[in-house]
Structures are given as structure tokens and as C-alpha cells.
Design a protein around this motif. Structure first.
Motif: not given
Length: 171
Positions: A94-99
């Protein structure tokens, strides 16, 4: 077996557990049980042979995971799998969370300090327990920079291919 795109190494088979084909797994996912969420796996043995497997299952047991592969039915087959690496396609994550960043996505990016000095490229990262460490290599040396934001790692720009750091070039 040909799998297009980039692969991510998520873990490996440590060996047999018991007599009925159960396996011990080492996982580099967080949490470590998440290893079983990412399937199908691409298994690569010590000789470089690869195969794709779906249906692996398991659970935490002490310092490793214990589980099954669909085609491993006895202790001999489990022992033969010792050292097999477990990969998945990068696009299965999954795409990583912001930061947040996947370490594999940082590898190969240029590392530049606040003075604009190129410190090399990201070779790899590792965890010390206290914090993660980014390893930047150039032709002359290797630098280990604590991956602590924003104190030492001040930015990551994937479009430019740069990790910005507040780090002395002589250190």
C-alpha cells in the motif's frame, strides 16, 4: 519465472518446525505478522530458482513466525526450504502514509547536505533499535546518518531523486 517490476524482500524461511511440514519464518514487515497479508509470494531458493506461491499462512511464535506453505507437507520439504527468500512485487504494497517511506524506495536516491554537497547515494537503511540509519555511499566513503526527521533528514524529494540532510560532509 519472470516477474516484471521491482521486488521487495519481506522475509525468509528459517527452517523446519515440527514434523508435519511447518516452517519457521523471519519477517521484516511491521508488524511482522503482516508478512502473510502480502501474497502471492515469489520464493527464491539458494540456487536462484524461483516459484510463485499463494496460500501461505501462519502466526507469531516467540521470536519468529510459524506457518505453512501449500506445497510443503513434511519435515524434509520444510528443511529443504531453509534460506528461501520471500519477495513480493513493490506495487503490492500500500502507499506509505505522509511522512513515511519504504526503505526500498529510498535506495538509490542521492543524498545532499544543506551546503549542497553530494554525499553519495542511499545504499541501504538499517535499524539500531533507537532509530533507523541511512547509509550513503560514494566512490570514497560510506556515511551513516541517523534517519531522524527533521533533525538530520530534512526532506525527501522523489521527483528530484534527492534526500536532503543536515549532516557535515566531513563526518
Amino acid at each position: 519465472m519472470e516477474t516484471p517490476g521491482r521486488r521487495i524482500l519481506l522475509g525468509r524461511v528459517l527452517g523446519a518446525f515440527g514434523l508435519r511440514g511447518e516452517l519457521k519464518f523471519e519477517s521484516w514487515t511491521e508488524p511482522r505478522e503482516a508478512l502473510f497479508r502480502y501474497q502471492p509470494w515469489i520464493l527464491r531458493d539458494a540456487q536462484g530458482n524461483e516459484r510463485q506461491v499463494s496460500g501461505a499462512r501462519g502466526k507469531a511464535s516467540g521470536k519468529y513466525l510459524v506457518g505453512h506453505l501449500p506445497d510443503v507437507i513434511d519435515r524434509d520439504a520444510a528443511e529443504a526450504a531453509r534460506g528461501t527468500e520471500i519477495y513480493i512485487p513493490r506495487d503490492a504494497l500500500p502507499p506509505p502514509r505522509p511522512g513515511e517511506y519504504y526503505w526500498a524506495d529510498l535506495e538509490g536516491l542521492r543524498v545532499v547536505n544543506a551546503e549542497g554537497i553530494d554525499l553519495g547515494t542511499v545504499s541501504h537503511l538499517f535499524s539500531t533499535g533507537a532509530n533507523d540509519v541511512l547509509v550513503a555511499r560514494d566512490d570514497e566513503r560510506e556515511r551513516m546518518i541517523p534517519f531522524v526527521q527533521p533533525q538530520y533528514v530534512t526532506g525527501v524529494d522523489f521527483e528530484a531523486g534527492i534526500v536532503s540532510v543536515d549532516w557535515d560532509a566531513d563526518f
